[in-house]
Each structure stands twice: as C-alpha cells, then as structure tokens.
Motif scaffolding. Sequence first.
Motif, PDB file in Angstrom:
ATOM      1  N   LEU A 117      -0.328  -1.480   2.112  1.00 12.93           N
ATOM      2  CA  LEU A 117       0.770  -1.662   1.163  1.00 12.93           C
ATOM      3  C   LEU A 117       0.337  -1.218  -0.236  1.00 12.93           C
ATOM      4  CD1 LEU A 117       3.631  -2.893   0.550  1.00 12.93           C
ATOM      5  CD2 LEU A 117       2.416  -5.028   0.068  1.00 12.93           C
ATOM      6  N   PHE A 118      -0.838  -1.629  -0.652  1.00 11.01           N
ATOM      7  CA  PHE A 118      -1.337  -1.271  -1.981  1.00 11.01           C
ATOM      8  C   PHE A 118      -1.631   0.224  -2.072  1.00 11.01           C
ATOM      9  CE2 PHE A 118      -2.702  -5.244  -4.405  1.00 11.01           C
ATOM     10  CZ  PHE A 118      -1.725  -6.021  -3.814  1.00 11.01           C
ATOM     11  N   ARG A 119      -2.176   0.791  -1.009  1.00 15.73           N
ATOM     12  CA  ARG A 119      -2.471   2.232  -1.031  1.00 15.73           C
ATOM     13  C   ARG A 119      -1.187   3.027  -1.217  1.00 15.73           C
ATOM     14  NH1 ARG A 119      -2.975   7.074   0.929  1.00 15.73           N
ATOM     15  NH2 ARG A 119      -4.983   8.117   1.066  1.00 15.73           N
ATOM     16  N   ASP A 120      -0.159   2.673  -0.445  1.00 15.26           N
ATOM     17  CA  ASP A 120       1.116   3.377  -0.559  1.00 15.26           C
ATOM     18  C   ASP A 120       1.723   3.205  -1.953  1.00 15.26           C
ATOM     19  OD1 ASP A 120       0.776   4.137   2.093  1.00 15.26           O
ATOM     20  OD2 ASP A 120       2.241   2.705   2.879  1.00 15.26           O
ATOM     21  N   ALA A 121       1.594   1.994  -2.500  1.00 14.99           N
ATOM     22  CA  ALA A 121       2.174   1.730  -3.820  1.00 14.99           C
ATOM     23  C   ALA A 121       1.392   2.426  -4.930  1.00 14.99           C
ATOM     24  CB  ALA A 121       2.221   0.228  -4.079  1.00 14.99           C
ATOM     25  N   LEU A 122       0.083   2.575  -4.754  1.00 13.33           N
ATOM     26  CA  LEU A 122      -0.747   3.211  -5.782  1.00 13.33           C
ATOM     27  C   LEU A 122      -0.735   4.733  -5.711  1.00 13.33           C
ATOM     28  CD1 LEU A 122      -3.880   0.868  -5.783  1.00 13.33           C
ATOM     29  CD2 LEU A 122      -2.160   1.090  -7.599  1.00 13.33           C
ATOM     30  N   ALA A 123      -0.303   5.293  -4.592  1.00 20.84           N
ATOM     31  CA  ALA A 123      -0.330   6.744  -4.402  1.00 20.84           C
ATOM     32  C   ALA A 123       0.353   7.511  -5.533  1.00 20.84           C
ATOM     33  CB  ALA A 123       0.262   7.116  -3.041  1.00 20.84           C
ATOM     34  N   PRO A 124       1.530   7.084  -6.015  1.00 18.57           N
ATOM     35  CA  PRO A 124       2.155   7.842  -7.097  1.00 18.57           C
ATOM     36  C   PRO A 124       1.342   7.836  -8.407  1.00 18.57           C
ATOM     37  CG  PRO A 124       3.764   6.409  -6.048  1.00 18.57           C
ATOM     38  CD  PRO A 124       2.417   6.031  -5.517  1.00 18.57           C
ATOM     39  N   TYR A 125       0.397   6.924  -8.539  1.00 20.83           N
ATOM     40  CA  TYR A 125      -0.394   6.805  -9.758  1.00 20.83           C
ATOM     41  C   TYR A 125      -1.790   7.407  -9.604  1.00 20.83           C
ATOM     42  CZ  TYR A 125       3.200   3.270 -10.458  1.00 20.83           C
ATOM     43  OH  TYR A 125       4.403   2.616 -10.544  1.00 20.83           O
ATOM     44  N   ALA A 126      -2.080   7.999  -8.461  1.00 16.82           N
ATOM     45  CA  ALA A 126      -3.433   8.461  -8.150  1.00 16.82           C
ATOM     46  C   ALA A 126      -3.969   9.441  -9.187  1.00 16.82           C
ATOM     47  CB  ALA A 126      -3.472   9.074  -6.756  1.00 16.82           C
ATOM     48  N   ARG A 127      -3.124  10.253  -9.756  1.00 20.51           N
ATOM     49  CA  ARG A 127      -3.607  11.214 -10.760  1.00 20.51           C
ATOM     50  C   ARG A 127      -4.136  10.501 -11.995  1.00 20.51           C
ATOM     51  NH1 ARG A 127       0.970  15.641 -10.634  1.00 20.51           N
ATOM     52  NH2 ARG A 127       1.226  14.855 -12.733  1.00 20.51           N
ATOM     53  N   GLU A 128      -3.588   9.324 -12.284  1.00 20.43           N
ATOM     54  CA  GLU A 128      -4.082   8.558 -13.434  1.00 20.43           C
ATOM     55  C   GLU A 128      -5.515   8.085 -13.220  1.00 20.43           C
ATOM     56  OE1 GLU A 128      -1.456   5.452 -14.841  1.00 20.43           O
ATOM     57  OE2 GLU A 128       0.283   6.570 -14.117  1.00 20.43           O
ATOM     58  N   PHE A 129      -5.950   7.948 -11.964  1.00 21.58           N
ATOM     59  CA  PHE A 129      -7.309   7.502 -11.676  1.00 21.58           C
ATOM     60  C   PHE A 129      -8.304   8.642 -11.835  1.00 21.58           C
ATOM     61  CE2 PHE A 129      -5.010   4.859  -8.238  1.00 21.58           C
ATOM     62  CZ  PHE A 129      -4.523   3.988  -9.187  1.00 21.58           C
ATOM     63  N   GLY A 130      -7.791   9.893 -11.770  1.00 23.51           N
ATOM     64  CA  GLY A 130      -8.665  11.051 -11.862  1.00 23.51           C
ATOM     65  C   GLY A 130      -9.681  11.046 -10.738  1.00 23.51           C
ATOM     66  N   ARG A 131     -10.878  11.464 -11.053  1.00 25.08           N
ATOM     67  CA  ARG A 131     -11.940  11.512 -10.045  1.00 25.08           C
ATOM     68  C   ARG A 131     -12.781  10.247 -10.060  1.00 25.08           C
ATOM     69  NH1 ARG A 131     -13.493  17.060  -8.265  1.00 25.08           N
ATOM     70  NH2 ARG A 131     -11.772  18.347  -8.960  1.00 25.08           N
ATOM     71  N   ARG A 132     -12.461   9.304 -10.935  1.00 20.67           N
ATOM     72  CA  ARG A 132     -13.245   8.073 -11.042  1.00 20.67           C
ATOM     73  C   ARG A 132     -13.269   7.303  -9.727  1.00 20.67           C
ATOM     74  NH1 ARG A 132     -11.468   4.110 -13.133  1.00 20.67           N
ATOM     75  NH2 ARG A 132      -9.319   4.680 -13.357  1.00 20.67           N
ATOM     76  N   ILE A 133     -12.096   7.090  -9.148  1.00 15.81           N
ATOM     77  CA  ILE A 133     -12.006   6.341  -7.900  1.00 15.81           C
ATOM     78  C   ILE A 133     -10.992   7.018  -6.993  1.00 15.81           C
ATOM     79  CG2 ILE A 133     -12.722   4.039  -8.671  1.00 15.81           C
ATOM     80  CD1 ILE A 133      -9.830   3.351  -9.237  1.00 15.81           C
ATOM     81  N   ASP A 134     -11.298   7.012  -5.712  1.00 17.77           N
ATOM     82  CA  ASP A 134     -10.335   7.579  -4.778  1.00 17.77           C
ATOM     83  C   ASP A 134      -9.293   6.516  -4.432  1.00 17.77           C
ATOM     84  OD1 ASP A 134     -10.977   6.444  -1.861  1.00 17.77           O
ATOM     85  OD2 ASP A 134     -12.872   6.737  -2.929  1.00 17.77           O
TER      86      ASP A 134
END
Length: 180
Positions: A117-134
């Motif tokens: 659930l969290f992975r799906d919800a965080l997917a749209p924000y993944a670019r904000e994490f950059g390469r720091r965390i997958d």
Amino acid sequence: MLDAAVKLLKRGGASWVTTNRIAATAGVSIGSVYQYFPNKHALFAALHDRHLRQVDAIMQKRTAACAETSLEDLARSWIDGMVEAHVGDPELSELLYSEVPHRANGTSGFASRLGKLFRDALAPYAREFGRRIDLDTAAFVAANLVDGLGHAVALRRPGGLSLTKAKAEACKAILGYLGC
C-alpha cells in the motif's frame, strides 16, 4: 466469543483467558467454543486478524483519500489512520500489542500488505527521493515508521505531550526520512 475473550483479557490479561471462561462469558457451551477455536491461541489469532482487518481498512481509506495530495498530507493521513485504529479501544490495542501471543508468522501478512500500500502510494513521489533511496526501501521504512510511531502516539505517549503534537512530530520524522 471474540467479544467474550476481549472482556476476559481486559479483566485479567492473556493468562486469565481460558476456553471455559470464554464459553461462560459468551453464554455458549464449551463445545461451541471448540467448534470454532481448537484452543485459546486460535482465538487469540482470530482477535489479531480482526484487529488487522480493521487497521487495513482504515489505512486503505486514508491512503485513497490522499491520492492527489502532497506527500506531507499523505504522511499526516497515515499517522492519523494508525492512531485512529488504536485510540478507539486503547486498552485492547495495548493488550493485543504486548500481551496476546501472535501466531508463528506474527503479522507478516499485514506488514506485506501495508508495505505494498505504501509503495503504491509513494510511487508518484519517487522522483522527489532522487537516488538517495529506492521506492521499495522508502515504502518499507515509511510503513514501519508509521506502524511504530502510530502505536507509540496512540498507546505510549508521555503525559504532557498532546495527541496533536505527538502526531505532528511523528509526521515530521517520516517526512524527514523521506527527505522532505
């Protein structure tokens, strides 16, 4: 029978719960108890399952409500949801968390569902994490932060720390991890 077990848990803890006491409290025969639960550990597993279904439903609803919002709103909603799931009956929540034995695999199924659930919800924000965390790591850590901090806010908040302040601080911790 589950409600009878809850009454007994609150009265005397897990060691107080017996199948005979469950039958007497529920007003059913001992045979009826054994028809559904071979022992009190099976009943404890059913109590955990019921609780986790309630938490699942709340977290699904909270996540869906934030589908088009900011990451801050999502994190706040997750903390609010985990707290909501536990403040309605904090005594039972604490007993389930600390005293009632889990089944052998614990809550691994719930942890897996929450992580997805969290992975799906965080997917749209993944670019904000950059390469720091997958994304998988972010979902794993965020889900465990929400679970742990949500329980702490709802059940173990120190006197003098308001619910509102505790939730805000938990949200800051999650956003801090996510780098926001």
